[in-house]
Motif scaffolding. Structure first.
Motif, PDB file in Angstrom:
ATOM      1  N   SER A  87      40.483  46.003  32.519  1.00  8.46           N
ATOM      2  CA  SER A  87      40.325  44.798  31.709  1.00  8.46           C
ATOM      3  C   SER A  87      40.338  43.563  32.602  1.00  8.46           C
ATOM      4  CB  SER A  87      41.452  44.705  30.679  1.00  8.46           C
ATOM      5  OG  SER A  87      41.355  43.513  29.944  1.00  8.46           O
ATOM      6  N   TYR A 103      41.047  40.581  31.408  1.00  6.65           N
ATOM      7  CA  TYR A 103      42.052  39.670  30.845  1.00  6.65           C
ATOM      8  C   TYR A 103      43.293  40.477  30.495  1.00  6.65           C
ATOM      9  CZ  TYR A 103      38.044  36.559  30.273  1.00  6.65           C
ATOM     10  OH  TYR A 103      36.936  35.779  30.499  1.00  6.65           O
ATOM     11  N   TYR A 104      44.441  39.826  30.641  1.00  3.49           N
ATOM     12  CA  TYR A 104      45.680  40.503  30.291  1.00  3.49           C
ATOM     13  C   TYR A 104      45.833  40.527  28.765  1.00  3.49           C
ATOM     14  CZ  TYR A 104      50.426  42.196  30.849  1.00  3.49           C
ATOM     15  OH  TYR A 104      51.551  42.969  30.799  1.00  3.49           O
ATOM     16  N   PRO A 163      44.315  40.919  36.034  1.00  3.25           N
ATOM     17  CA  PRO A 163      43.822  40.383  34.754  1.00  3.25           C
ATOM     18  C   PRO A 163      44.284  38.947  34.552  1.00  3.25           C
ATOM     19  CG  PRO A 163      44.681  42.599  34.460  1.00  3.25           C
ATOM     20  CD  PRO A 163      45.059  42.187  35.851  1.00  3.25           C
TER      21      PRO A 163
END
Length: 861
Positions: free
Chosen positions: A444, A446-447, A566
């Motif tokens: 991913s 983004y976290y 992320p």
């Protein structure tokens, strides 16, 4: 005193002449005294004399005496009889006809009891979970009929009075219900077999069982009672049985069964679908406006999914329909049985889902019914930092106030906490499809704390009032609100196969409120030999909204082939600045009329028209506008073989008052209203007692001021667009236990004219050319009864992201399979999704889930 009961109901005229004879003959076997008077043979010739004179003449010939009220049996009515050496009972039948319901004899005295009049009874049988139960045996006062494939039955020419109607089927509990039939009226009754649909399927004789995936009975598609073969519009239905068999727990999964439908979860969080070359939101719920703009939806309260094809603005309006069609979710309604079903589903990626469906009458006479559906869903993702958690509660209530008035109320509250898909913006000439980007599909960008928290509330209230046997009033109110606490929109700018720029915008405190009130009058009447099914309706709609918007921010460039961290929420929040976003309120006042005219028994035409007055209020420096639109709909149906094959054609128009679009640079683009017209023709068939259902059609849709998406993902409105294609759907039950549903859709959607001549002739965005689906299942009939297997495939052709036709989403084929074992009280299903671990992407460029498994355990009591 002995009694002769004329209990055999009077049928059409041939039966009428014989019913008294049959009843009297049977009763005469009871006593020798009765045989003596009623079996007396008499010769009598009467021409144009009153009933009173005829009875006097019989008294002279036989020595009997009649006791009766001259007014109640219309003794002055003229009759003619010429019978030689006939029994007295036969002569009385000829003279009295329907005027007498009972004869009492005492020696030579004959008492004539007058009829109270005749009425009719219509009814329907359901299984305990609300599905129509076909081919059930119905008995009433010595008469017996069989319900049709939709559970409907009727009795005509019944003597007015109180009766007990009885429903029987092998292996099911016999159900009885008291009914009252009034003279010169049609009474109605609903019967429930207290088993669920699965148990019903186990005991139904396979030669009689209807095709359980082919139930297309719906009051919503035409807003009037039209069967599939009578309707000039193409529509498809995803039934509850099919969803359960496939272990579907999302609406997106289930919608793939509707031919030509490609579901997609948008980066905003809402659910939409591509059909006939256009995108449409899941914007209808029980035929009224709903929304899937920013809120998710849960399948736990969905009874069936109806997908209407083509512009449907005439009956549904611009806010519900798109030029591709309408998706209508039909929610679960209270039923008369007391039952509860609990489902637990577990599987890959920490899937844990628990749902409860509880139904109970609240009063002994079943005039008040209550149902509650609730579900809690928790699931991780194949991505390293993604999840989806939801909670649903959905109560519903039905109140039969009296024989004429019914009130229905249902509500939903859905709370969502999840991560949204990315929005990939391609700015690299050497990235022509998602797999060109060298990003690990499990990683991913983004976290998980860059998430979404929202909730949606939906309320539906309905009052049905039976004005007469032929006319009904339906008043409906619906309210939908979307409330977003925060929503992080993930934008990924792709500059090369290995390099991307991460960006994000933020929505906070979003409120969208939709309120609708609708009034419909349905009726049936004749003008001479021409039959009419009429709908007259009006709708008032309001929309108000507000939110804070944090403009898009660019953060960092990432080499996706190297190790990266992320993007955290705190980084996105660090420099975020919020401002109220101007959102004009809207009001729409609509009126519509639709008349289904049966000219001759096989030929019908539908004439429909809608007028909409749309008002968007002024907001800040943006001018509001008002618009009045007309949307006609014409349809023609010819039943080549009545109840089996029909040919149809339609002309439908649609229009859209489109909300402003937020462009990739954060600016707002105001779109003018868009209009489209469709011409379509095809054939529908339901053969072999609905064991084979087929729909085939060809359509042509034209738009004069179409919107498109350019290479930089900016929306433009500058040209003409034509979408044309063909669709085929087949639903079959060829042998006992085998059920098949398959569909194929071909679509050619192109930009015909645009300000940028380079795109003229190109494919429109999000419009795959070929979409196909197939599902087959077999349930064993003898040994290991209840055990079944199922398998299917879904194919979606490649589609372009923009009208430049450079970057495309590749085609894919998915294969799924199930094994299930169902008994009356419990069931277990195992599902394997994406069996061959196919890599595929949605229309936004997000890689979808690899192979996964799910297991469902259900318990019913």
């Amino acid at each position: 005193m002995n009694f002769l009961l004329l209990s055999t109901p009077l049928f059409p005229r041939t039966w009428k002449k014989n019913s008294l004879l049959l009843a009297l003959s049977f009763s005469c076997l009871l006593t020798q005294a009765q045989q003596g008077i009623l079996q007396t043979k008499v010769s009598i010739q009467i021409k144009n004399q009153t009933i009173a004179q005829a009875l006097e003449k019989i008294e002279e010939k036989t020595g009997c005496s009649f006791i009766y009220s001259p007014n109640l049996i219309d003794a002055q009515k003229k009759v003619s009889v010429n019978l030689q050496n006939a029994r007295l009972e036969t002569i009385l039948q000829e003279i009295l006809g329907d005027a007498v319901k009972r004869v009492e004899t005492n020696g030579n005295r004959i008492n004539l009891q007058p009829s109270s009049g005749k009425g009719n009874l219509n009814g329907q049988v359901h299984s305990s979970d609300g599905h129509p139960a076909g081919y059930v045996s119905i008995s009433l006062a010595g008469r017996q009929v069989q319900a049709d494939e939709n559970g409907k039955f009727s009795f005509s020419n019944m003597e007015a009075g109180n009766y007990t109607v009885e429903a029987k089927y092998v292996g099911l509990l016999t159900q009885k219900q008291q009914v009252h039939i009034e003279a010169n009226k049609t009474s109605t009754v609903n019967l429930v077999l207290y088993e669920d649909a699965t148990a019903l399927q186990e005991v139904v004789v396979n030669g009689e069982r209807k095709n359980r995936f082919a139930n297309k009975e719906t009051p919503f598609v035409a807003r009037m009672p039209l069967r599939n073969l009578e309707n000039p519009q193409v529509y498809q239905v995803v039934t509850q049985q099919l969803m359960k068999e496939q272990v579907s727990y999302t609406i997106a999964e289930a919608m793939r069964n509707a031919g030509g439908t490609v579901p997609v979860i948008n980066p905003s969080g809402g659910l939409s679908a591509h059909l006939r070359g256009f995108s449409t939101g899941i914007n209808a719920r029980n035929g009224m406006e709903s929304t899937s703009d920013r809120s998710a939806m849960d399948l736990a309260n969905v009874e069936r999914i109806e997908v209407l094809k083509g512009p449907s603005g005439t009956l549904f309006g611009a806010s519900v329909s798109s030029f591709g069609g309408v998706v209508n979710l039909v929610t679960k309604k209270p039923i008369e049985a007391k039952r509860t079903e609990v489902n637990y589903t577990t599987g890959s990626y920490d899937l844990n889902r628990l749902s409860v469906d509880l139904n109970t009458p609240l009063k002994a006479d079943k005039s008040v019914l209550f149902r509650l559906n609730t579900a809690i869903h928790k699931e991780r993702s194949y991505l390293s930092d993604a999840f989806n958690n939801t909670f649903l509660i959905a109560p519903s209530l039905s109140y039969q106030v009296n024989e004429k008035l019914t009130l229905n109320l249902d509500a939903e509250y859905l709370k969502v906490h999840n991560t949204q898909p990315n929005n990939f913006v391609i700015r690299a000439k050497d990235v022509l499809q998602p797999k060109d980007l060298k990003l690990d599909y499990r990683k991913s960008l983004y976290y998980s704390d860059a998430d979404v928290q929202n909730s949606a509330s939906r309320i539906f209230a309905e009052a049905k009032y039976k004005i007469s046997d032929k006319f009904q009033s339906t008043t409906v109110f619906s309210y939908v609100s979307e409330n977003v606490d925060h929503s992080y929109q993930r934008v990924v700018l792709v500059s090369s196969p290995t390099e991307v720029t991460r960006a994000a915008s933020i929505y906070k405190d979003v409120y969208n409120g939709y309120a609708n009130i609708q009034q419909n009058i349905n009726g049936e009447f004749n003008t001479g030999s021409i039959k009419h099914k009429l709908l007259v309706g009006a709708n008032y709609r309001t929309l108000s909204s507000s939110f804070l918007f944090g403009d898009i921010q660019l953060f960092d460039k990432v080499d996706v082939t190297q190790k990266f961290t992320p993007l955290l929420r705190q980084e996105i929040d660090k420099n975020a600045e919020f401002a109220p976003y101007p959102t004009p309120s809207q009001q729409t006042l609509s009126a519509y009329v639709s008349d289904m005219i049966t000219i001759v028994p096989r030929l019908s035409t539908m004439l429909s028209l809608r007028v909409d007055h749309f008002n968007r209020n002024k907001v800040e420096d943006e001018e509001g506008f008002k618009q009045t639109s007309l949307a006609p709909k014409l349809g023609l149906v010819y039943q080549i073989l009545p109840e089996r094959i029909s040919a149809f054609a339609n002309y439908m128009s649609g229009f859209q008052n489109v909300a402003p679009v937020i462009q990739p640079d954060g600016n707002r683009f105001v779109i003018d209203p868009i209009f489209a017209n469709q011409a379509e023709g095809g054939i529908k068939s339901e053969l072999f007692h609905k064991k084979l259902s087929l729909t085939a059609s060809y359509y042509y849709i034209k738009i004069d001021n179409a919107t498109r998406v350019n290479a930089d993902m900016f929306t433009e409105q500058d040209g003409k667009q034509v979408s044309k294609g063909a669709e085929l759907e087949v639903i079959a039950n060829p042998i006992a236990g085998l059920n098949i549903i398959g569909s194929y859709a071909y679509n050619d959607n192109r930009i015909i004219k645009a300000s940028d001549v380079a795109v003229e002739g190109n494919k429109a965005e999000f419009a795959p050319e070929n979409v196909a689906s197939f599902w087959a299942s077999y349930t064993f009939q003898e040994k290991v009864k209840g055990l079944g297997i199922g398998a299917g495939v879904n194919y979606v052709d490649k589609m372009y992201r923009a009208s430049t036709n450079t970057f495309f989403i590749p085609s894919y084929t998915l294969a799924n399979a199930t094994v299930f074992y169902n008994k009356q009280a419990w069931g277990i299903q195992l599902k394997a999704n994406n069996i061959f671990n196919k890599k595929y992407w949605d229309s936004w460029g997000n890689l979808q889930a690899p192979s996964s498994v799910a297991a469902n355990l259900s318990y019913r009591f």
